[in-house]
Design a protein around this motif. Structure first.
Motif, PDB file in Angstrom:
ATOM      1  N   TRP A  28      -0.011  -1.257   0.112  1.00 56.89           N
ATOM      2  CA  TRP A  28       0.027   0.276  -0.184  1.00 56.89           C
ATOM      3  C   TRP A  28       0.793   1.329   0.206  1.00 56.89           C
ATOM      4  N   LYS A  29       1.981   1.036   0.790  1.00 57.86           N
ATOM      5  CA  LYS A  29       3.132   2.253   0.724  1.00 57.86           C
ATOM      6  C   LYS A  29       3.271   2.235  -0.409  1.00 57.86           C
ATOM      7  N   LEU A  85       7.892   7.797   3.157  1.00 56.01           N
ATOM      8  CA  LEU A  85       6.129   6.929   3.384  1.00 56.01           C
ATOM      9  C   LEU A  85       7.386   5.035   3.338  1.00 56.01           C
ATOM     10  N   LEU A  86       8.033   5.012   2.079  1.00 58.79           N
ATOM     11  CA  LEU A  86       8.570   4.227   1.724  1.00 58.79           C
ATOM     12  C   LEU A  86      10.039   3.936   3.173  1.00 58.79           C
ATOM     13  N   ASP A  87       9.941   4.552   3.609  1.00 57.21           N
ATOM     14  CA  ASP A  87      11.345   4.126   4.589  1.00 57.21           C
ATOM     15  C   ASP A  87      10.476   3.829   5.724  1.00 57.21           C
ATOM     16  N   THR A  88       9.336   3.893   5.967  1.00 56.82           N
ATOM     17  CA  THR A  88       8.574   2.968   6.807  1.00 56.82           C
ATOM     18  C   THR A  88       8.574   1.363   6.553  1.00 56.82           C
ATOM     19  N   TYR A  89       8.620   0.931   5.760  1.00 58.03           N
ATOM     20  CA  TYR A  89       8.940  -0.069   5.780  1.00 58.03           C
ATOM     21  C   TYR A  89       9.982  -1.159   6.385  1.00 58.03           C
ATOM     22  N   HIS A  90      11.440  -0.557   5.411  1.00 53.37           N
ATOM     23  CA  HIS A  90      12.975  -1.136   6.321  1.00 53.37           C
ATOM     24  C   HIS A  90      12.560  -0.848   8.174  1.00 53.37           C
ATOM     25  N   ASP A  91      11.688   0.309   8.545  1.00 49.57           N
ATOM     26  CA  ASP A  91      11.918   0.865   9.924  1.00 49.57           C
ATOM     27  C   ASP A  91      10.787   0.233  10.701  1.00 49.57           C
ATOM     28  N   GLU A  92       9.243  -0.180   9.727  1.00 50.77           N
ATOM     29  CA  GLU A  92       8.483  -1.286  11.087  1.00 50.77           C
ATOM     30  C   GLU A  92       9.367  -2.903  10.144  1.00 50.77           C
ATOM     31  N   MET A 118      -3.215  15.072  10.915  1.00 53.33           N
ATOM     32  CA  MET A 118      -2.277  15.055  10.871  1.00 53.33           C
ATOM     33  C   MET A 118      -1.599  13.332  11.400  1.00 53.33           C
ATOM     34  N   SER A 119      -2.906  12.317  11.427  1.00 49.43           N
ATOM     35  CA  SER A 119      -2.014  11.279  10.853  1.00 49.43           C
ATOM     36  C   SER A 119      -2.431  10.977  10.045  1.00 49.43           C
ATOM     37  N   LEU A 120      -3.941  11.321   9.465  1.00 49.91           N
ATOM     38  CA  LEU A 120      -3.624  11.471   8.140  1.00 49.91           C
ATOM     39  C   LEU A 120      -2.948  11.611   6.740  1.00 49.91           C
ATOM     40  N   GLU A 121      -2.208  12.650   7.407  1.00 49.94           N
ATOM     41  CA  GLU A 121      -1.475  13.191   6.525  1.00 49.94           C
ATOM     42  C   GLU A 121      -0.457  12.417   6.480  1.00 49.94           C
ATOM     43  N   ARG A 122       0.196  12.253   7.679  1.00 52.60           N
ATOM     44  CA  ARG A 122       1.213  11.619   8.001  1.00 52.60           C
ATOM     45  C   ARG A 122       1.189   9.883   7.303  1.00 52.60           C
ATOM     46  N   TRP A 123      -0.004   9.385   7.093  1.00 54.91           N
ATOM     47  CA  TRP A 123      -0.193   7.844   6.112  1.00 54.91           C
ATOM     48  C   TRP A 123      -0.595   8.106   4.973  1.00 54.91           C
ATOM     49  N   PHE A 124      -1.206   8.698   4.789  1.00 52.11           N
ATOM     50  CA  PHE A 124      -1.775   9.677   3.206  1.00 52.11           C
ATOM     51  C   PHE A 124      -1.872  10.439   2.306  1.00 52.11           C
ATOM     52  N   GLY A 125      -0.586  11.332   3.045  1.00 46.79           N
ATOM     53  CA  GLY A 125      -0.247  12.331   2.105  1.00 46.79           C
ATOM     54  C   GLY A 125      -1.370  13.562   2.575  1.00 46.79           C
ATOM     55  N   PRO A 126      -1.125  14.724   2.318  1.00 46.82           N
ATOM     56  CA  PRO A 126      -1.746  15.345   1.611  1.00 46.82           C
ATOM     57  C   PRO A 126      -2.899  15.944   2.088  1.00 46.82           C
ATOM     58  N   ALA A 127      -4.108  16.582   2.255  1.00 42.13           N
ATOM     59  CA  ALA A 127      -5.638  16.752   1.634  1.00 42.13           C
ATOM     60  C   ALA A 127      -5.382  16.755   0.256  1.00 42.13           C
ATOM     61  N   SER A 128      -6.580  16.299  -0.108  1.00 41.77           N
ATOM     62  CA  SER A 128      -7.229  17.091  -1.618  1.00 41.77           C
ATOM     63  C   SER A 128      -7.452  18.308  -1.702  1.00 41.77           C
TER      64      SER A 128
END
Length: 497
Positions: free
Chosen positions: A309-310, A323-330, A487-497
């Motif tokens: 999904w990332k 966001l792709l860096d969180t794959y390694h981090d997690e 804040m959480s929505l932007e962290r995981w899903f990017g800026p609002a449309s």
């Protein structure tokens, strides 16, 4: 050939090397996100071999999240498990699902292959990858297939090509760890009538396991203590296995008909990075270990779900590349714990009588519910918790279990994740909450429904809302998160449309 992201002649947005469970699961996740994906598989057809058997409770949830469970038909479930051959009660864990027993890996691959083909993935069998090179703006893959050698270009590449990964070697991923110190045999055979024997019941010279599989198949694992590791290019001859069996047990099983056989060792290695540039490693390409507790295939599938999904969000320009860096981090911490627990299990069931006092102590400790729950959570994957931000809610960073929802459709929390999108569960019918999430409705679904019951000891009746990522992990909850919803929505899903 099309042009994507300013790069000419891109053949696929993502190329996946390897059509095992990890590669197929990743292909499905990417297709749910609308990504053009090509899967390159060296073998012309599935082998029919099934090194992995069954699913952990977490993988059951993952398949339920995508609506895949019914495709497997009737599944034998069990709360019985083991850690290094010592009994563990998985019934202590919270969740709707038990572990699935005796689902051959070949069946899993068949179900996933049918799914990804329905979703439109380009699966090319008989295509052997010869080289991989990351050019910064794209990745080039040289492939030998039925029509000869060709070079394909992709925006990102995922190596899902197993423990001997060509992708890992070609790109230069560091793969530290320990080499095998012994060799073991695994074989599926017909024509044997042996009593089942669990891992952990040691013999003076080693260890054997006997399991019954569907279709009159008997699975054998043979470990002769002190047998040195060998560099093999072919599977072991069945005679090697029957000779080792006779030395350990005194019984002659040479009359059995081998279906397939393989040799494996106790090597334990984990890549230093799960990502280098535009190349990712998934599953056994990133971690090899003793196959203890059936964790390998399950961890690989969960790696794929975390990345899919990332990668889809970044390619659709709905989220920043960070966001792709969180794959390694997690996922690397998960891989690290996987190696830790499989090495510990190996000591318990492969060592001689000198380890028996340790087995006795751990058996006694597992008898305490809290300790038993800890061991079960470790092996099942239900203990995983990601860093999604601070807060007091018990589900933050943990998976959202299968929960019944009251008042219509979807009926269950996992059903809401079938499309592979994020989900905001509005348990309090809060119009203001939905207004604040409106800028992300092109990436998440909003479900307004009350939950039934409690999970993880946390009464959901006291929870107003939960934001769940597409991989099923809770990213935000109210009350309980130290940060607001946008804040959480932007962290995981990017800026609002």
């Amino acid at each position: 050939m099309s042009t994507m992201h300013g790069i000419a002649h891109i053949d696929a947005e993502v190329i996946i090397v390897g059509a095992g469970p990890a590669g197929l699961m990743l292909a499905g996740e990417l297709r749910l996100a609308g990504i053009a994906v090509t899967v390159l598989e060296r073998l012309p057809k599935r082998t029919g071999e099934s090194r992995g058997l069954g699913f952990t409770a977490r993988t059951m949830e993952v398949f339920d999240q995508r609506g895949l469970l019914p495709r497997f038909g009737e599944i034998e479930l069990s709360t019985l498990g083991h850690f290094g051959g010592l009994p563990v009660n998985f019934g202590l864990l919270d969740g709707a699902y038990q572990a699935a027993k005796s689902v051959p890996q070949d069946r899993t691959e068949a179900v996933l292959e049918a799914w990804v083909r329905e979703l439109g993935a380009d699966l090319r069998r008989g295509h052997e990858v010869l080289s991989v090179s990351d050019h910064g703006e794209h990745v080039e893959v040289t492939v030998r297939g039925p029509k000869g050698v060709q070079t394909l270009r992709t925006s990102y590449l995922a190596g899902c090509d197993g423990g001997r990964s060509l992708v890992r070697k070609a790109v230069g991923f560091e793969f530290p760890g320990t080499a095998s110190t012994m060799e073991m045999f695994l074989a599926d055979v017909k024509g044997l009538d042996l009593e089942p024997r669990m891992i952990g019941e040691t013999l003076p010279g080693g260890m054997i396991m006997v399991g019954r599989l569907p279709g009159g198949i008997t699975r054998l694992i043979v470990c002769e203590r002190g047998a040195p590791p060998r560099q093999r290019t072919e599977p072991p001859a069945f005679r090697e296995i029957t000779d080792a069996w006779k030395r350990l047990t005194g019984a002659d099983i040479s009359h059995a008909e081998p279906v397939w056989a393989s040799a494996f060792g106790d090597a334990a290695r984990l890549v230093s990075q799960y990502r280098i540039g535009r190349v990712f490693l998934v599953g056994d390409a990133a971690h090899i270990h003793l196959p203890a507790g059936g964790q390998g295939m399950n961890t690989s599938i969960q790696d794929a779900v975390n990345l899919g999904w990332k990668l889809g969000a970044v390619l659709r320009k709905r989220a920043p590349e960070t966001l792709l860096d969180t794959y390694h981090d997690e996922r690397r911490p998960v891989g690290k714990r996987l190696l830790m627990n499989t090495r510990a299990q190996g000591l318990l069931f492969l060592s001689g009588p000198e380890i028996q006092p340790m087995r006795d102590v751990i058996t006694e400790l597992i008898g305490y519910d809290d300790v038993g729950r800890h061991f079960a959570g470790m092996v099942s994957g239900l203990e995983i918790r990601y860093d999604v931000g601070s807060g007091s809610h018990g589900l933050l960073g943990r998976r959202m279990p299968h929960v019944e929802l009251l008042g219509g459709r979807p009926r269950f929390s996992t059903e809401a994740l079938h499309s592979g999108r994020g989900v905001l569960f509005d348990f309090a019918d809060n119009a203001e909450l939905r207004r604040r999430a409106a800028g992300w409705v092109d990436r998440i679904d909003v479900v307004t429904a009350a939950p039934r019951g409690a999970i993880n000891g946390h009464p959901l009746g006291a929870t107003a809302a939960i934001l769940v990522r597409p991989d099923g992990y809770v990213a935000w909850a109210a009350p309980g998160s130290h940060g607001d919803l946008p804040m959480s929505l932007e962290r995981w899903f990017g800026p609002a449309s």
